[in-house]
Structures are given as structure tokens and as C-alpha cells.
Design a protein around this motif. Structure first.
Motif, PDB file in Angstrom:
ATOM      1  N   PHE A 144       0.866  -1.173   0.000  1.00  0.00           N
ATOM      2  CA  PHE A 144       0.000   0.000   0.000  1.00  0.00           C
ATOM      3  C   PHE A 144       0.907   1.228   0.000  1.00  0.00           C
ATOM      4  CE2 PHE A 144      -2.596   3.191   2.405  1.00  0.00           C
ATOM      5  CZ  PHE A 144      -3.594   3.339   1.460  1.00  0.00           C
ATOM      6  N   PRO A 145       1.598   1.442  -1.131  1.00  0.00           N
ATOM      7  CA  PRO A 145       2.611   2.508  -1.179  1.00  0.00           C
ATOM      8  C   PRO A 145       1.996   3.894  -1.108  1.00  0.00           C
ATOM      9  CG  PRO A 145       2.264   1.577  -3.367  1.00  0.00           C
ATOM     10  CD  PRO A 145       1.478   0.726  -2.418  1.00  0.00           C
ATOM     11  N   VAL A 232      -8.342  -2.146  13.573  1.00  0.00           N
ATOM     12  CA  VAL A 232      -7.930  -3.307  12.774  1.00  0.00           C
ATOM     13  C   VAL A 232      -8.605  -4.581  13.268  1.00  0.00           C
ATOM     14  CG1 VAL A 232      -5.977  -4.791  12.186  1.00  0.00           C
ATOM     15  CG2 VAL A 232      -5.743  -2.311  12.025  1.00  0.00           C
ATOM     16  N   GLN A 233      -8.630  -4.790  14.583  1.00  0.00           N
ATOM     17  CA  GLN A 233      -9.253  -6.000  15.119  1.00  0.00           C
ATOM     18  C   GLN A 233     -10.757  -6.018  14.849  1.00  0.00           C
ATOM     19  OE1 GLN A 233      -7.631  -8.453  15.677  1.00  0.00           O
ATOM     20  NE2 GLN A 233      -6.120  -8.360  17.302  1.00  0.00           N
ATOM     21  N   ASP A 245      -4.600 -10.235   4.474  1.00  0.00           N
ATOM     22  CA  ASP A 245      -5.666  -9.820   3.558  1.00  0.00           C
ATOM     23  C   ASP A 245      -5.840  -8.307   3.532  1.00  0.00           C
ATOM     24  OD1 ASP A 245      -6.354 -12.524   2.999  1.00  0.00           O
ATOM     25  OD2 ASP A 245      -7.544 -12.602   4.847  1.00  0.00           O
ATOM     26  N   LEU A 246      -5.280  -7.616   4.511  1.00  0.00           N
ATOM     27  CA  LEU A 246      -5.500  -6.176   4.642  1.00  0.00           C
ATOM     28  C   LEU A 246      -4.370  -5.324   4.066  1.00  0.00           C
ATOM     29  CD1 LEU A 246      -7.597  -7.381   6.608  1.00  0.00           C
ATOM     30  CD2 LEU A 246      -7.104  -5.510   8.171  1.00  0.00           C
ATOM     31  N   PHE A 247      -3.283  -5.948   3.631  1.00  0.00           N
ATOM     32  CA  PHE A 247      -2.119  -5.178   3.195  1.00  0.00           C
ATOM     33  C   PHE A 247      -2.442  -4.133   2.130  1.00  0.00           C
ATOM     34  CE2 PHE A 247       0.869  -8.770   4.571  1.00  0.00           C
ATOM     35  CZ  PHE A 247       1.295  -8.076   5.691  1.00  0.00           C
ATOM     36  N   THR A 248      -3.306  -4.467   1.206  1.00  0.00           N
ATOM     37  CA  THR A 248      -3.562  -3.578   0.059  1.00  0.00           C
ATOM     38  C   THR A 248      -4.792  -2.682   0.255  1.00  0.00           C
ATOM     39  OG1 THR A 248      -4.854  -5.289  -1.069  1.00  0.00           O
ATOM     40  CG2 THR A 248      -2.489  -5.197  -1.545  1.00  0.00           C
TER      41      THR A 248
END
Length: 258
Positions: A144-145, A232-233, A245-248
Motif C-alpha cells: 500500500f505505497p 484493525v481487530q 488480507d489487509l495489506f492492500t
């Protein structure tokens, strides 16, 4: 490239931090060895040659470099993450805040490298948890740059929340940082409403960003960090997802359930 054998550097340089940091010049833009050491000590790196010699020997006895080299292989495979140089150094054994609040360990992550500052008193699980947290940052920064100067408070707290959620996912809640347990869900919802949400667009270099992130002034301790983990949780549970699954996903999407 993965774990660099900085223990060999430390032995060769007899622990002298200026000589050790001279070996890092090519990894930074327009920085001297003293600039680099000053920067790294603000994040927990050891300060004196004596510390470097004594602590390196103890960390070698614990096979810190070999153990963490094996661990990064597992993480790269699990998260399909990039290969970046990982620099391990002793942490500052005289830093009382580091010892009291962070168990004598800390880290620093960039998109293209990461640093771990560890103590011989750290357990293997604590070292692995630190690597998990910092390498999670590397993965997020690559998948996620976003330019550093464009990072907002919301981006930062999601970055930190993801990293500690990764620690919880791999090693259990007991291995997470103390700030993940400072407040109840009810208190966290209030902190979001009163402090984070109204300031979520403040950029990284602003005073407000730092005030809310760390909990300075009238803002409760570690507000931003704690709320980030909470968001996030919440998202992971609601969507039945894993951290990778959340990186992008965008920060606003992850924080939408708040």
C-alpha cells in the motif's frame, strides 16, 4: 537479501557505533555515520562501544542472528513479502523507558530495510514478535505505497494496528505490546470520537499527528496506537479475514466500522 550478519560488523569494529554505522551509509541518502547513529539511537540502538561488545557476545550466545534469519524466511513465505536487508543491533541497556515500557526492544522499518534493536534479556518469542511487527510494516509500505509526507494520522495508526494484529495472530494476545490493552472497547470508541477521528487527516510531520499518536498533552497515553489496534481487530472480526488480507486495503476502508 535478508538478515545481515551485523554481529560480524560489531566484532570487526570492536563495538564502536560510529564505525558500525559507517557500514550503513550506502543504505541511506546523504547521511554520515554520526547522522545515522544519532537517528538510530532515537529508536533504541546502543550508544557505546562497551555496550556493543558486551551485548553482541550475549546475543550471539542466544543465536539471535541465526534464529531471526530462519524466522524471516517463514514470514516472507506467509505474507509473500519483499526481500529487504534486516539489521540487528543491541538495544540501549541504559534506556530506562525502553526497558520499562518496551521490554528493552524496539525497531524501525522502511519500505526497503528494517532495523531491530534487541536485548539479551528478550526471549525468543519476544524477538520473533518484534520482527513480525516490523516486517509487517515493510509489507504494508510496499503493498500500500504512499509517500511518507502524505501519511496521515489514520494511515499511521492503521499501520501500527496491523503490525500488532499480526503479532497477536502469530503468537497470541499475550505477546502484543502493552498499549493494546490500555483501554476497554468502550473507552477506545470514545478516544476515536474525541481525539482520533477529528484529527485523522493531519499529516505525519504535524504536531497534532504526534500528540494523538503517542498521547501527549491532554490526549490519553498512546491513544493513536491503541485505537489503531482496535480498528484493525474490529475489521478483521467483522470480515473474518487475516492480517495479510489487509495489506492492500486503504486505511479509510479498514477504519470504516468505527
Amino acid at each position: 537479501m535478508a538478515v545481515i550478519r551485523t554481529d560480524n560488523w560489531l566484532e570487526e569494529c570492536k563495538g564502536d557505533p560510529s564505525k558500525v554505522c559507517a557500514k550503513l551509509i550506502n543504505y541511506f541518502t546523504s547521511a554520515s555515520s554520526s547522522d545515522i547513529h544519532h537517528h538510530l539511537t532515537t529508536f533504541g540502538m546502543y550508544k557505546t562501544a562497551k555496550q556493543g561488545r558486551e551485548l553482541t557476545k550475549k546475543l550471539q550466545e542466544k543465536n539471535a542472528w541465526g534464529m531471526l534469519s530462519d524466522e524471516i524466511g517463514r514470514l516472507r513465505s506467509k505474507w509473500k513479502g519483499p526481500s529487504v536487508p534486516i539489521f540487528i543491533f543491541p538495544s540501549d541497556s541504559n534506556n530506562s523507558v525502553l526497558i520499562r515500557q518496551f521490554k528493552g526492544k524496539s525497531g524501525l522499518a522502511y519500505a526497503d530495510k528494517l532495523f531491530l534493536f534487541i536485548s539479551p534479556h528478550n526471549t525468543e518469542t519476544e524477538m520473533k514478535a518484534l520482527l513480525t511487527h516490523e516486517y509487517n510494516h515493510v509489507c504494508r509500505l510496499n503493498k500500500f505505497p504512499k509517500r511518507g509526507e502524505e501519511y496521515t494520522l489514520l494511515d499511521t495508526i492503521i499501520l501500527e494496528g496491523l503490525a500488532e494484529a499480526a503479532v497477536a495472530e502469530r503468537f497470541g494476545k499475550d505477546s502484543t505490546s502493552s498499549w493494546t490493552s490500555l483501554y476497554s472497547d468502550k473507552q477506545l470508541a470514545r478516544l476515536w470520537k474525541d481525539f482520533v477521528n477529528p484529527n485523522k487527516h493531519h499529516v505525519k510531520e504535524s504536531a497534532t499527528h504526534e500528540k494523538v499518536l503517542y498521547g501527549l498533552g491532554n490526549c490519553p497515553h498512546m491513544t493513536g496506537y491503541a485505537v489503531g489496534y482496535y480498528l484493525v481487530q474490529n475489521f478483521l472480526r467483522a470480515k473474518d479475514l487475516h492480517v495479510a488480507d489487509l495489506f492492500t486495503l486503504s486505511s479509510s476502508e479498514i477504519g470504516q466500522l468505527s
